[in-house]
Design a protein around this motif. Structure first.
Motif, PDB file in Angstrom:
ATOM      1  N   PRO A  19      45.373  41.656  43.655  1.00  0.00           N
ATOM      2  CA  PRO A  19      46.404  41.080  42.774  1.00  0.00           C
ATOM      3  C   PRO A  19      45.943  40.951  41.330  1.00  0.00           C
ATOM      4  CG  PRO A  19      45.338  39.339  44.014  1.00  0.00           C
ATOM      5  CD  PRO A  19      44.739  40.629  44.511  1.00  0.00           C
ATOM      6  N   ALA A  20      45.511  42.046  40.731  1.00  0.00           N
ATOM      7  CA  ALA A  20      45.068  42.022  39.338  1.00  0.00           C
ATOM      8  C   ALA A  20      46.268  41.811  38.423  1.00  0.00           C
ATOM      9  CB  ALA A  20      44.357  43.325  38.993  1.00  0.00           C
ATOM     10  N   ALA A  21      46.053  40.969  37.381  1.00  0.00           N
ATOM     11  CA  ALA A  21      47.139  40.674  36.452  1.00  0.00           C
ATOM     12  C   ALA A  21      46.780  41.018  35.008  1.00  0.00           C
ATOM     13  CB  ALA A  21      47.513  39.198  36.543  1.00  0.00           C
ATOM     14  N   GLY A  22      45.508  41.187  34.723  1.00  0.00           N
ATOM     15  CA  GLY A  22      45.061  41.479  33.367  1.00  0.00           C
ATOM     16  C   GLY A  22      43.607  41.905  33.399  1.00  0.00           C
ATOM     17  N   GLY A  23      43.044  42.025  32.211  1.00  0.00           N
ATOM     18  CA  GLY A  23      41.645  42.435  32.195  1.00  0.00           C
ATOM     19  C   GLY A  23      41.091  42.493  30.786  1.00  0.00           C
ATOM     20  N   VAL A  24      39.790  42.760  30.707  1.00  0.00           N
ATOM     21  CA  VAL A  24      39.107  42.875  29.429  1.00  0.00           C
ATOM     22  C   VAL A  24      38.063  43.973  29.541  1.00  0.00           C
ATOM     23  CG1 VAL A  24      37.436  41.069  30.051  1.00  0.00           C
ATOM     24  CG2 VAL A  24      37.799  41.631  27.649  1.00  0.00           C
ATOM     25  N   LEU A  25      37.930  44.777  28.498  1.00  0.00           N
ATOM     26  CA  LEU A  25      36.932  45.847  28.490  1.00  0.00           C
ATOM     27  C   LEU A  25      35.535  45.267  28.357  1.00  0.00           C
ATOM     28  CD1 LEU A  25      38.607  48.515  26.158  1.00  0.00           C
ATOM     29  CD2 LEU A  25      38.254  48.691  28.625  1.00  0.00           C
ATOM     30  N   LEU A  26      34.579  45.857  29.062  1.00  0.00           N
ATOM     31  CA  LEU A  26      33.180  45.459  28.983  1.00  0.00           C
ATOM     32  C   LEU A  26      32.353  46.651  28.490  1.00  0.00           C
ATOM     33  CD1 LEU A  26      32.774  43.643  32.426  1.00  0.00           C
ATOM     34  CD2 LEU A  26      33.306  42.603  30.213  1.00  0.00           C
ATOM     35  N   GLN A  34      33.389  53.581  31.579  1.00  0.00           N
ATOM     36  CA  GLN A  34      34.493  52.682  31.269  1.00  0.00           C
ATOM     37  C   GLN A  34      34.466  51.555  32.292  1.00  0.00           C
ATOM     38  OE1 GLN A  34      38.234  54.731  30.787  1.00  0.00           O
ATOM     39  NE2 GLN A  34      37.325  56.345  29.534  1.00  0.00           N
ATOM     40  N   VAL A  35      34.409  50.324  31.786  1.00  0.00           N
ATOM     41  CA  VAL A  35      34.251  49.160  32.658  1.00  0.00           C
ATOM     42  C   VAL A  35      35.267  48.103  32.253  1.00  0.00           C
ATOM     43  CG1 VAL A  35      32.637  47.482  33.618  1.00  0.00           C
ATOM     44  CG2 VAL A  35      31.774  49.676  32.745  1.00  0.00           C
ATOM     45  N   VAL A  36      36.020  47.625  33.233  1.00  0.00           N
ATOM     46  CA  VAL A  36      37.056  46.628  32.973  1.00  0.00           C
ATOM     47  C   VAL A  36      36.863  45.459  33.931  1.00  0.00           C
ATOM     48  CG1 VAL A  36      39.531  46.168  32.818  1.00  0.00           C
ATOM     49  CG2 VAL A  36      38.657  48.467  32.321  1.00  0.00           C
ATOM     50  N   ALA A  37      36.737  44.254  33.363  1.00  0.00           N
ATOM     51  CA  ALA A  37      36.742  43.044  34.184  1.00  0.00           C
ATOM     52  C   ALA A  37      38.190  42.655  34.416  1.00  0.00           C
ATOM     53  CB  ALA A  37      35.991  41.920  33.488  1.00  0.00           C
ATOM     54  N   LEU A  38      38.622  42.676  35.667  1.00  0.00           N
ATOM     55  CA  LEU A  38      40.015  42.403  36.007  1.00  0.00           C
ATOM     56  C   LEU A  38      40.207  40.929  36.350  1.00  0.00           C
ATOM     57  CD1 LEU A  38      40.652  45.532  38.249  1.00  0.00           C
ATOM     58  CD2 LEU A  38      41.501  45.162  35.917  1.00  0.00           C
ATOM     59  N   THR A  39      41.313  40.379  35.895  1.00  0.00           N
ATOM     60  CA  THR A  39      41.603  38.970  36.133  1.00  0.00           C
ATOM     61  C   THR A  39      42.790  38.811  37.078  1.00  0.00           C
ATOM     62  OG1 THR A  39      43.021  38.947  34.164  1.00  0.00           O
ATOM     63  CG2 THR A  39      40.737  38.275  33.871  1.00  0.00           C
ATOM     64  N   ASP A  40      42.837  37.641  37.727  1.00  0.00           N
ATOM     65  CA  ASP A  40      43.973  37.337  38.600  1.00  0.00           C
ATOM     66  C   ASP A  40      45.068  36.641  37.794  1.00  0.00           C
ATOM     67  OD1 ASP A  40      43.103  34.734  38.212  1.00  0.00           O
ATOM     68  OD2 ASP A  40      42.237  34.533  40.220  1.00  0.00           O
TER      69      ASP A  40
END
Length: 332
Positions: A19-26, A34-40
């Motif tokens: 259930p990912a809702a957003g994220g931020v590039l790392l 390409q690395v993305v920390a995904l948020t709920d």
């Protein structure tokens, strides 16, 4: 939400059913991955979606995910991999690029290194080095081999020159350091204490919380190599004054060597002590595969060539100090 983040969220939801809702590039511009920390939905970081771009061979990806699992079962604080909805280890996007999903580990990057945290980090490195040689995995890569600059220096130089992309003056500045390294090449080549090495063990790849190391991340460089090469890089990166400033802080270097020695399978040998400084130099020489991946990703190679040069210049200026500190610390 940027288009890149939105695409990552959609891919993760569709392929991994999270259930990912957003994220931020790392990672910034220092890596071609390409690395993305995904948020709920509550904005908490819970997963990491990784797009390996330097080495996307399926056999290498299978090895790395297997290593994550093997290391976790033996107590290393590394991220757990997730499978896709149809049971695959990774998925592909519309451009045919692979993506892996890992659980997000708690903690903050080790941006400010204290003696206590340096010692704990070095102990974690020793834990990694103590993993058994046989993990039930088929080892693949990384490329090039750890000793490419020792065994194939001219071929490796040409490979770097081929992708230098207008930065040949920067590349040529490495020649003097390469020549100095080869004074120690025979002893470095004889280093035979092969371990599972991280390959990029520094503060941004370590997480900490409440005085503990809670995560070892970015295992893309894992492979079999002499432990002194892994320790040398870790000591340089954890004991330096700060980002871009590679003057060594004596108390931090002592902490790294103490933490490692107290948890290693065996003390450093006299030969390993002698090659610690040369191995630091080796760790800062250009990696043609890394340069190629950065170029392919559209990054300027200038910073990737300039930063290690700063380290090499500081190492050369501190040679006597470092030798004395290493002798003092390992004699305890």
């Amino acid at each position: 939400m940027t288009a890149q983040i939105s695409a990552a969220v959609t891919l993760a939801r569709d392929a991994f059913a999270i259930p990912a809702a957003g994220g931020v590039l790392l990672g910034g511009g220092a890596t071609a991955n390409q690395v993305v920390a995904l948020t709920d939905g509550a904005g908490r970081r819970r997963w990491v979606l990784r797009g390996p771009r330097r080495d996307a061979r399926p056999e290498r990806l299978a090895f790395l995910l297997g290593f994550h699992q093997a290391a976790r079962t033996r107590g290393l604080p590394v991220a757990a991999p997730r499978h896709t909805v149809d049971g695959q280890a990774w998925t592909y996007d519309a451009q045919g690029r692979p993506w892996l999903l890992l659980d997000y580990l708690p903690g903050r990057p080790l941006d400010v290194v204290t003696a206590e945290l340096a010692e704990l980090a070095a102990a974690r490195l020793a834990d990694l080095h103590r993993l058994p040689a046989q993990l039930g995995l088929t080892t693949v890569g990384p490329d090039p081999a750890w000793n490419a600059w020792l065994t194939l220096p001219e071929e490796t130089w040409r490979a770097c020159a081929d992708v230098a992309d207008g930065h040949h003056a920067l590349l040529n500045a490495y020649r003097v350091h390469l020549d100095q390294l080869h004074e120690h090449a025979p002893e470095l080549q004889q280093a035979n204490s092969q371990v599972w090495g991280h390959g990029d063990f520094h503060g941004h790849n370590l997480l900490h919380h409440r005085g503990q190391i809670t995560g070892v991340i970015d295992l893309d460089g894992v492979g079999r190599r002499p432990r002194i090469t892994d320790l040398a890089y870790a000591a340089l990166m954890l004991a330096r004054t700060g980002s871009g400033d590679y003057r060594i802080k004596p108390h931090l270097l002592r902490a790294v060597l103490t933490g490692y020695q107290q948890h290693a399978t065996a003390p450093l040998t006299p030969a390993e002590e002698r090659t610690l400084c040369p191995a630091m130099v080796l760790s800062q020489l250009p990696d043609p595969a890394h340069l190629t991946a950065l170029l392919r990703a559209g990054h300027d190679l200038g910073p990737a060539l300039a930063r290690p040069l700063a380290a090499l210049r500081d190492l050369a200026a501190q040679r006597t100090l470092l030798v004395n500190l290493i002798t003092e610390s390992t004699a305890r």
